[in-house]
Design a protein around this motif. Structure first.
Motif, PDB file in Angstrom:
ATOM      1  N   HIS A 321       6.276  10.351  10.932  1.00 25.94           N
ATOM      2  CA  HIS A 321       5.551   9.465  10.242  1.00 25.94           C
ATOM      3  C   HIS A 321       5.291   7.849  10.838  1.00 25.94           C
ATOM      4  O   HIS A 321       4.045   7.909   9.928  1.00 25.94           O
ATOM      5  CB  HIS A 321       6.772   9.092   9.062  1.00 25.94           C
ATOM      6  CG  HIS A 321       7.974   8.153   9.490  1.00 25.94           C
ATOM      7  ND1 HIS A 321       7.453   7.002  10.393  1.00 25.94           N
ATOM      8  CD2 HIS A 321       9.479   8.593  10.312  1.00 25.94           C
ATOM      9  CE1 HIS A 321       8.943   6.216  10.593  1.00 25.94           C
ATOM     10  NE2 HIS A 321       9.712   7.296  10.957  1.00 25.94           N
ATOM     11  N   ASP A 322       5.418   8.022  12.324  1.00 23.33           N
ATOM     12  CA  ASP A 322       4.178   6.587  12.693  1.00 23.33           C
ATOM     13  C   ASP A 322       2.775   7.139  13.221  1.00 23.33           C
ATOM     14  O   ASP A 322       2.293   6.060  12.510  1.00 23.33           O
ATOM     15  CB  ASP A 322       4.836   6.377  14.155  1.00 23.33           C
ATOM     16  CG  ASP A 322       6.547   5.880  13.913  1.00 23.33           C
ATOM     17  OD1 ASP A 322       7.045   5.123  12.525  1.00 23.33           O
ATOM     18  OD2 ASP A 322       7.061   6.079  14.666  1.00 23.33           O
ATOM     19  N   VAL A 323       2.703   8.481  13.222  1.00 27.92           N
ATOM     20  CA  VAL A 323       1.228   8.652  13.114  1.00 27.92           C
ATOM     21  C   VAL A 323       0.613   8.855  11.678  1.00 27.92           C
ATOM     22  O   VAL A 323       0.399   8.389  11.193  1.00 27.92           O
ATOM     23  CB  VAL A 323       0.904  10.692  13.784  1.00 27.92           C
ATOM     24  CG1 VAL A 323      -0.004  10.465  14.556  1.00 27.92           C
ATOM     25  CG2 VAL A 323       2.224  10.440  15.316  1.00 27.92           C
ATOM     26  N   GLY A 324       1.416   8.926  10.758  1.00 28.37           N
ATOM     27  CA  GLY A 324       1.155   8.990   9.286  1.00 28.37           C
ATOM     28  C   GLY A 324       0.366   7.786   8.888  1.00 28.37           C
ATOM     29  O   GLY A 324      -0.584   7.691   8.368  1.00 28.37           O
ATOM     30  N   VAL A 325       1.453   6.922   9.070  1.00 27.54           N
ATOM     31  CA  VAL A 325       1.173   5.461   8.997  1.00 27.54           C
ATOM     32  C   VAL A 325      -0.009   5.049   9.567  1.00 27.54           C
ATOM     33  O   VAL A 325      -1.540   4.442   8.244  1.00 27.54           O
ATOM     34  CB  VAL A 325       2.382   4.037   9.851  1.00 27.54           C
ATOM     35  CG1 VAL A 325       1.512   3.135   9.520  1.00 27.54           C
ATOM     36  CG2 VAL A 325       3.197   4.755   8.862  1.00 27.54           C
ATOM     37  N   SER A 375      -3.006  -5.543   5.960  1.00 25.64           N
ATOM     38  CA  SER A 375      -2.095  -6.818   5.796  1.00 25.64           C
ATOM     39  C   SER A 375      -1.381  -5.843   4.807  1.00 25.64           C
ATOM     40  O   SER A 375       0.299  -6.280   4.901  1.00 25.64           O
ATOM     41  CB  SER A 375      -1.874  -7.731   5.869  1.00 25.64           C
ATOM     42  OG  SER A 375      -3.625  -8.350   6.251  1.00 25.64           O
ATOM     43  N   ILE A 376      -1.761  -5.822   4.121  1.00 21.26           N
ATOM     44  CA  ILE A 376      -1.134  -5.175   2.446  1.00 21.26           C
ATOM     45  C   ILE A 376      -0.034  -3.538   2.759  1.00 21.26           C
ATOM     46  O   ILE A 376       0.859  -4.215   2.908  1.00 21.26           O
ATOM     47  CB  ILE A 376      -2.277  -4.935   1.358  1.00 21.26           C
ATOM     48  CG1 ILE A 376      -2.894  -6.045   1.701  1.00 21.26           C
ATOM     49  CG2 ILE A 376      -1.596  -4.424   0.967  1.00 21.26           C
ATOM     50  CD1 ILE A 376      -3.786  -5.853   0.114  1.00 21.26           C
ATOM     51  N   LEU A 377      -0.859  -2.810   3.581  1.00 21.59           N
ATOM     52  CA  LEU A 377       0.060  -1.959   3.997  1.00 21.59           C
ATOM     53  C   LEU A 377       0.427  -1.905   4.761  1.00 21.59           C
ATOM     54  O   LEU A 377       1.654  -1.538   4.522  1.00 21.59           O
ATOM     55  CB  LEU A 377      -1.205  -0.857   4.904  1.00 21.59           C
ATOM     56  CG  LEU A 377      -2.732  -0.616   3.682  1.00 21.59           C
ATOM     57  CD1 LEU A 377      -3.413   0.238   4.751  1.00 21.59           C
ATOM     58  CD2 LEU A 377      -1.729   0.513   2.977  1.00 21.59           C
ATOM     59  N   THR A 378       0.401  -2.278   5.511  1.00 21.47           N
ATOM     60  CA  THR A 378       1.379  -3.326   6.643  1.00 21.47           C
ATOM     61  C   THR A 378       2.848  -3.708   5.906  1.00 21.47           C
ATOM     62  O   THR A 378       4.316  -2.843   5.876  1.00 21.47           O
ATOM     63  CB  THR A 378       1.365  -3.984   7.887  1.00 21.47           C
ATOM     64  OG1 THR A 378       0.199  -3.945   8.302  1.00 21.47           O
ATOM     65  CG2 THR A 378       2.125  -4.284   8.447  1.00 21.47           C
ATOM     66  N   LEU A 379       2.707  -4.828   4.787  1.00 23.10           N
ATOM     67  CA  LEU A 379       3.959  -5.002   3.944  1.00 23.10           C
ATOM     68  C   LEU A 379       4.817  -3.817   3.415  1.00 23.10           C
ATOM     69  O   LEU A 379       5.548  -3.868   3.813  1.00 23.10           O
ATOM     70  CB  LEU A 379       3.200  -5.842   3.210  1.00 23.10           C
ATOM     71  CG  LEU A 379       3.597  -7.178   3.984  1.00 23.10           C
ATOM     72  CD1 LEU A 379       2.569  -8.234   3.258  1.00 23.10           C
ATOM     73  CD2 LEU A 379       5.084  -7.237   4.278  1.00 23.10           C
ATOM     74  N   MET A 380       3.174  -2.795   3.252  1.00 21.44           N
ATOM     75  CA  MET A 380       3.647  -2.067   2.119  1.00 21.44           C
ATOM     76  C   MET A 380       5.161  -0.867   2.675  1.00 21.44           C
ATOM     77  O   MET A 380       6.292  -0.238   2.358  1.00 21.44           O
ATOM     78  CB  MET A 380       2.942  -0.950   1.624  1.00 21.44           C
ATOM     79  CG  MET A 380       2.385  -0.909   0.088  1.00 21.44           C
ATOM     80  SD  MET A 380       1.294  -0.417  -0.134  1.00 21.44           S
ATOM     81  CE  MET A 380       1.252   0.936   0.178  1.00 21.44           C
ATOM     82  N   PHE A 381       4.308  -0.380   3.866  1.00 26.85           N
ATOM     83  CA  PHE A 381       5.178   0.745   4.555  1.00 26.85           C
ATOM     84  C   PHE A 381       6.416  -0.506   5.053  1.00 26.85           C
ATOM     85  O   PHE A 381       7.287   1.158   5.334  1.00 26.85           O
ATOM     86  CB  PHE A 381       4.231   0.743   5.831  1.00 26.85           C
ATOM     87  CG  PHE A 381       3.124   1.709   5.475  1.00 26.85           C
ATOM     88  CD1 PHE A 381       3.864   2.929   4.473  1.00 26.85           C
ATOM     89  CD2 PHE A 381       1.821   1.884   6.114  1.00 26.85           C
ATOM     90  CE1 PHE A 381       2.446   3.654   4.624  1.00 26.85           C
ATOM     91  CE2 PHE A 381       0.814   2.337   6.142  1.00 26.85           C
ATOM     92  CZ  PHE A 381       1.265   3.519   5.409  1.00 26.85           C
TER      93      PHE A 381
END
Lengths: 386, 255
Positions: A321-325, A375-381
């Motif tokens: 899932h890290d690759v997926g992110v 930033s938004i995606l990192t927060l979301m994940f």
């Protein structure tokens, strides 16, 4: 700097003087060389004397000792005539050389149309702020409209109605993918190297060098791989898209497509966007791999870990899932880069500088979009605990 | 053939924002006309053309093709109408990344079901028509401006349109090439029955090929007259038109 031939050619010089004949008559004498390169002596009191003359005085322009002249003389005389007319003086130019008279008539032959002249307005701070706001609103409207058109084009694509040449897709894929490999290799290898080095110095203090692998692996996969490829591609491909489409706009090629009944969004934007959406995640995967290699180089060479240890630790640290992110991020970035690049190109004005502006703002916009989205995606994940 | 006018401009007002370029334009273009849009520089000739070919939306009024509204039609219908027209832009506007042959093949590949070899043959034929036989594999940047213009014409003719629009066709051409282009326009009209709309201020062309025209005026911001340019010259009482058609000489001296 020394001027050439200063000794052989005497400096040209001209002069203008005013001679008061009586209370209501004056003569303006032009003499010498009135050329663009000449040194002109203008009597200090000339303008004041002219202005001081009573209304409807007679002014005679004379040029008895005039040796040479060009536009400079005509321009100066026009200025005097304007001044004279403002003070209602009677000006007589009939004793000037015929050529000068001709030029004076020519300059006045086509009068200015009312409203043609642009006056630079000094606007107040409030007005400037207002203008900026109005411009930004227009910008946002343009963006929303553009996104709408793209969505429609994608629907057309899904229903098989979109018109574009498949060969264009291959060209765009080549341009956005394999051609970018060298720079992506270099940058992501170095970023992995830097990441490892910065982290390793700190971790080594605790004897925890082994965790460099975690740092590099997670850092590259979740963040740096996607971010660095996106920044590279916005400078490389996003700017190229803006410049290509902008130049096509300047050359009326986009108009030509429209009048042919071919949607420029489908024909030009769609292939570019698809190419980037396919290629950026692939480049991101490649960059992830190169980043890990970069980390390995540092760790093995300077921090007493073996290759096997490093990779074993990497395997434990990272998950699919890290690759997926990273891949999800680079998918989003690809859309943003393509939108910024293509929109700026399509909205480009019709001049050379407009193409430059389009390329510049394409890169600036896409980098801003990328960082905000990241930033938004990192927060979301983070919230979703992925 | 129907007697209905091919193109009707009805009550057209054109503006950029609040700046009105031309207002209250009313005229018709008949089938087989060589219709000239003329007027001094900056009077809105090219803008009028852009309104007729769907690039600029009118502020008011409409353009009708065969009596069918263009600007009140749906997007698809507009596209359909546009496919029956061809446009030659001032700069040629050839796609710089495609060869001449590919440029001409593009509309055919998109809108017909012809085979590749048929399309290639047709493209070569169109190039031959404009005197560019053998230039199929050249890129637009490799040929001269006049050749680009002729190649642009070949592309405009690709789908054998009913109406051809020309934006300043003779601008930047030497007198002989300009004359050849005029002859070509007339040939097309005679052979294919194409209606032709030309934006120009080239007097020689206006009198040589024009059968109908509209005269736009920059000062009053509207049209001053419509009709055969030769008739306009002979019968018009308007000083601006006569000045224009006689290169500023006027009737007395010209006669």
């Amino acid at each position: 700097m020394q001027k050439p031939n200063t000794e052989t050619t005497p400096a040209l010089s001209g002069a203008v003087t005013i001679e008061q004949v009586d209370a209501e008559t004056a003569i303006v004498h032009f003499s010498g060389s009135w050329l663009l390169g000449a040194d002109i002596k203008i009597s200090d009191t000339l303008l004041a004397d002219l202005a001081a003359l009573p209304v409807s005085s007679q002014i005679q322009f004379k040029a008895i000792d005039l040796e040479g002249w060009d536009s400079r003389l005509a321009t100066y005389i026009l200025k005097l005539i304007d001044l004279g007319q403002k003070n209602s003086l009677q000006i007589n130019v009939s004793e000037l050389p015929e050529g000068v008279q001709g030029l004076l008539t020519l300059a006045r032959a086509v009068p200015e149309r009312a409203g043609d002249r642009r006056i630079e307005q000094q606007s107040s701070i409030l007005a400037s702020i207002g203008n900026v706001v109005v411009a930004s609103i227009k910008d946002v409207k343009g963006l929303v409209q553009f996104i709408g058109e793209i969505v429609l084009a994608f629907f057309a694509l899904l229903s098989g109605k979109a018109r574009f040449r498949s060969v264009d897709i291959w060209l765009c894929l080549q341009e956005a993918g394999p051609s970018a490999l060298p720079i992506v290799t270099l940058i992501s290898l170095l970023v992995g190297l830097i990441l490892a080095f910065v982290g390793a110095l700190q971790l080594a203090k605790f004897g925890a060098q082994i965790y460099i692998a975690d740092l590099v692996g997670l850092g590259a996969l979740r963040e740096m791989g996607a971010l660095m490829t996106a920044v590279i591609m916005s400078g490389r491909t996003g700017a190229a898209y803006a410049a290509q489409l902008g130049t096509m706009n300047v050359n009326s090629e986009i108009d030509a497509l429209k009048t042919m009944g071919i949607s420029p969004i489908e024909f030009l934007v769609l292939p570019r966007m698809l190419a980037l959406i396919v290629m950026l995640p692939l480049l991101c995967l490649y960059a992830d791999f190169m980043g890990i290699i970069g980390g390995a180089l540092v760790t093995i060479s300077s921090f007493e870990l073996s290759f096997a240890q490093y990779f074993h630790q990497i395997q434990r640290a990272i998950h699919l899932h890290d690759v997926g992110v990273g891949l999800v991020k680079s998918f989003v970035f690809a859309i943003l880069i393509a939108i910024a690049g293509c929109m700026r190109g399509m909205q480009c004005g019709r001049s050379a500088s407009a193409v430059g502006d389009a390329a510049t703002s394409a890169v600036v916009n896409s980098i801003v979009y990328i960082v905000v989205a990241d930033s938004i995606l990192t927060l979301m994940f983070n919230y979703l605990k992925i | 053939m129907s007697t209905q006018p091919h193109i009707t401009i009805s009550n057209l007002t054109m503006a950029y924002g609040d700046l009105v370029i031309q207002q209250d334009l009313n005229f018709t273009v008949n089938r087989g006309d060589v219709f000239i849009i003329m007027g001094g520089s900056g009077c809105g000739k090219s803008t009028l053309l852009n309104h007729m070919i769907g690039l600029n939306r009118p502020k008011k009024g409409d353009v009708l093709y065969n009596g069918q509204s263009f600007w009140h039609a749906s997007e698809q219908q507009r596209t359909k109408i546009m496919q029956r027209t061809g446009v030659l832009y001032q700069s040629g506007a050839l796609f710089s990344s495609l060869t001449l042959s590919e440029n001409i093949a593009l509309p055919m590949a998109e809108f017909t079901s012809l085979s590749k070899s048929e399309i290639a043959d047709l493209a070569s034929y169109k190039l031959a028509l404009v005197g560019l036989a053998g230039f199929e594999e050249y890129y637009p940047s490799e040929i001269s401006g006049g050749m680009q213009k002729r190649a642009g014409l070949a592309r405009a003719m690709a789908l054998d349109p009913e109406i051809l629009f020309f934006d300043e066709p003779s601008a930047g051409l030497d007198p002989v090439s300009a004359r050849l282009l005029d002859d070509l326009i007339l040939n097309l009209r005679d052979a294919l029955g194409t209606t032709i709309v030309v934006v120009t201020h080239e007097l020689a062309s206006i009198f040589a090929i024009g059968t109908n025209s509209v005269f736009l005026d920059a000062v009053s911001k509207t049209m001053l007259a419509t009709g055969n340019p030769n008739t306009l010259l002979a019968e018009s009482k308007d000083a601006t038109i006569i000045q224009f058609l006689t290169r500023g000489v006027g009737h007395a001296e010209a006669a």
